[in-house]
Design a protein around this motif. Structure first.
Motif, short mmCIF file in Angstrom:
data_model
loop_
_atom_site.label_atom_id
_atom_site.label_comp_id
_atom_site.label_asym_id
_atom_site.label_seq_id
_atom_site.Cartn_x
_atom_site.Cartn_y
_atom_site.Cartn_z
N GLN A 29 0.88 -61.82 76.59
CA GLN A 29 -0.03 -61.89 77.74
C GLN A 29 -0.14 -60.55 78.46
O GLN A 29 -1.19 -60.24 79.03
N THR A 30 0.94 -59.78 78.47
CA THR A 30 0.95 -58.58 79.31
C THR A 30 0.81 -57.29 78.50
O THR A 30 0.93 -56.21 79.06
N ARG A 31 0.54 -57.41 77.19
CA ARG A 31 0.55 -56.20 76.35
C ARG A 31 -0.43 -55.14 76.87
O ARG A 31 -0.11 -53.96 76.92
N ARG A 32 -1.64 -55.59 77.22
CA ARG A 32 -2.67 -54.61 77.62
C ARG A 32 -2.64 -54.33 79.12
O ARG A 32 -3.16 -53.32 79.56
N THR A 33 -2.08 -55.27 79.89
CA THR A 33 -2.22 -55.16 81.35
C THR A 33 -0.92 -54.81 82.05
O THR A 33 -0.94 -54.31 83.17
N GLY A 34 0.21 -55.09 81.41
CA GLY A 34 1.50 -54.89 82.08
C GLY A 34 1.93 -53.43 82.08
O GLY A 34 1.25 -52.57 81.49
N PRO A 35 3.06 -53.14 82.74
CA PRO A 35 3.56 -51.77 82.75
C PRO A 35 4.01 -51.35 81.35
O PRO A 35 4.34 -52.19 80.52
N LYS A 36 4.01 -50.05 81.09
CA LYS A 36 4.48 -49.54 79.80
C LYS A 36 5.97 -49.87 79.67
O LYS A 36 6.75 -49.59 80.58
N LEU A 37 6.35 -50.47 78.56
CA LEU A 37 7.75 -50.87 78.38
C LEU A 37 8.54 -49.73 77.73
O LEU A 37 7.99 -48.95 76.96
N ALA A 38 9.82 -49.68 78.06
CA ALA A 38 10.66 -48.61 77.51
C ALA A 38 11.98 -49.17 76.99
O ALA A 38 12.99 -48.47 76.95
N SER A 39 11.96 -50.43 76.55
CA SER A 39 13.21 -51.07 76.13
C SER A 39 13.88 -50.34 74.99
O SER A 39 15.10 -50.39 74.85
N ARG A 55 1.34 -56.41 57.00
CA ARG A 55 1.62 -56.94 58.33
C ARG A 55 2.99 -56.53 58.85
O ARG A 55 3.12 -56.07 59.98
N THR A 56 4.03 -56.71 58.04
CA THR A 56 5.39 -56.49 58.54
C THR A 56 5.60 -55.03 58.91
O THR A 56 6.08 -54.71 60.00
N ARG A 57 5.19 -54.15 58.02
CA ARG A 57 5.36 -52.73 58.30
C ARG A 57 4.58 -52.32 59.55
O ARG A 57 5.11 -51.68 60.45
N THR A 58 3.30 -52.70 59.60
CA THR A 58 2.47 -52.23 60.71
C THR A 58 2.93 -52.85 62.03
O THR A 58 3.01 -52.15 63.05
N SER A 59 3.24 -54.15 62.02
CA SER A 59 3.62 -54.78 63.29
C SER A 59 4.97 -54.26 63.79
O SER A 59 5.16 -54.10 65.00
N PHE A 60 5.88 -53.94 62.89
CA PHE A 60 7.14 -53.33 63.35
C PHE A 60 6.89 -51.92 63.89
O PHE A 60 7.40 -51.55 64.95
N GLU A 61 6.09 -51.13 63.18
CA GLU A 61 5.86 -49.75 63.66
C GLU A 61 5.16 -49.76 65.01
O GLU A 61 5.53 -49.02 65.92
N VAL A 62 4.12 -50.60 65.15
CA VAL A 62 3.39 -50.66 66.41
C VAL A 62 4.30 -51.23 67.51
O VAL A 62 4.33 -50.71 68.64
N GLY A 63 5.08 -52.25 67.18
CA GLY A 63 5.97 -52.86 68.16
C GLY A 63 7.02 -51.89 68.67
O GLY A 63 7.30 -51.82 69.87
N ILE A 64 7.60 -51.12 67.77
CA ILE A 64 8.62 -50.13 68.18
C ILE A 64 7.97 -49.08 69.08
O ILE A 64 8.51 -48.70 70.12
N HIS A 65 6.77 -48.66 68.71
CA HIS A 65 6.04 -47.68 69.54
C HIS A 65 5.74 -48.27 70.92
O HIS A 65 5.93 -47.60 71.94
N ASP A 66 5.28 -49.53 70.96
CA ASP A 66 4.99 -50.20 72.24
C ASP A 66 6.21 -50.20 73.15
O ASP A 66 6.08 -50.18 74.37
#
Ligand code: CP
Ligand code: NVA
Length: 313
Positions: A29-39, A55-66
């Motif tokens: 819900q908050t991916r585009r609108t919430g604060p930038k996460l730094a976990s 899917r697995t490669r891209t979603s992990f790479e994008v998720g880690i970057h997010d």
């Protein structure tokens, strides 16, 4: 209770699934609108892939970057593992540079060996026994469509007793979802996984049924799920499998026997015209594209739980 060091099987996080799904929903819900996460700020993740992946490669790479971290993609053929360096030596070295390892393997035994020898957390990004991250995303997809929850809903699996079904059995049994499985007799689920799923089901109240006839499993179901007939690594069995699975297709006729509001799951990639028709995969009851998107949100929730936060400097 501390989280497990590794995520090799979905049963490693069976008790945590409800809270993980809530976290994944919030992240979505908050991916585009919430604060930038730094976990994962300042953290580095090795991604060892022995097999292809979209899917697995891209979603992990994008998720880690997010989450503020860095992913390092390591195809097996590009690292010394492909030339015979042992899994243990690879794990020991990568543990000196990285904060976690994401591994797509041919053999579950190799997954276990990597986790045993790595001092950092290891996430199973698919092996021949399980695909746990896929099923966290699938449970998220079902939760979004069933506001009253999993109890009393029935999912039907049509096809191979494979890695995806194994994680689905354990995941469904953990959250109290009923699952009816239709497989050809020679391609039934692994008995050890079935037994572990039955133990979880006894706790949650989920009903697991094992049949052979697709129409019997699909009748009245709230959702249908299928996967390829030939998984990666099984290409030599293509001819025999194509014969054995000939009646195991999700098509418009089978879907009509399910509940009228039923939706269809497929982890993708699909072999259109084999286990699923174009009409169903591209039709209004297909949930496959949401499933693919949900890999991202589910894996971000998993990583936030599994990987300890970076030490502050
Ligand atoms: N569903 C899934 O794991 O897809 P990939 O093989 O493209 O990663
Ligand atoms: N069962 C399939 C899943 C692909 C995501 C395979 O292992 O190839």
């Amino acid at each position: 209770m501390a989280p497990p060091k590794d995520l090799l099987s979905i049963s490693d996080i069976a008790d945590r699934l409800p809270s993980l799904l809530e976290e994944a929903e919030l992240l979505k819900q908050t991916r585009r609108t919430g604060p930038k996460l730094a976990s994962l700020s300042g953290q580095n993740f090795a991604m060892i892939f022995e097999k292809a992946s979209t899917r697995t490669r891209t979603s992990f790479e994008v998720g880690i970057h997010d989450l503020g971290g860095q992913a390092i993609y390591l195809s097996k053929s590009d690292i010394q593992l492909g030339r015979g360096e042992t899994i243990g030596d690879t794990a020991r070295v990568l543990s000196r540079y990285c904060d976690g390892i994401i591994y797509r393997a041919f053999r579950h035994a190799d997954m276990v060996e990597l986790a045993r020898t790595a001092s950092v957390p290891v996430i199973n990004a698919l092996d021949d026994l399980e695909h746990p991250c896929q099923i966290v995303a699938d449970l998220l997809t079902m939760k979004e469509r069933w506001p009253t929850g999993f109890h009393g809903k029935r999912l039907a699996w049509i096809g191979d007793g494979n890695n995806v079904l194994h994680s689905l059995l354990l995941g469904a049994a953990a959250v109290g979802l009923d699952l009816t499985v239709a497989t050809p007799p020679a391609y039934a689920a692994n008995p050890a996984i079935v037994s572990a799923a039955e133990t979880l089901a006894a706790r949650s109240g989920s009903h697991l049924r094992f049949l052979q006839e697709p129409s019997e499993a699909a009748e009245g179901a709230d959702a249908l799920y299928t996967d390829v007939w030939v998984s990666m690594g099984e290409e030599a069995e293509t001819a025999a499998r194509t014969r054995a699975f000939a009646g195991y297709q999700i098509n418009a006729a089978l879907l009509r026997t399910a509940a009228s509001a039923a939706f269809v799951l497929h982890d993708l990639p699909a072999h259109r015209g084999q286990e699923i028709t174009d009409e169903v995969l591209d039709g209004p009851q297909s949930a496959a594209w949401d499933q693919a998107e949900n890999r991202l949100h589910a894996q971000k929730a998993i990583m936030m739980r599994l990987f300890p936060h970076a030490p502050s400097v």
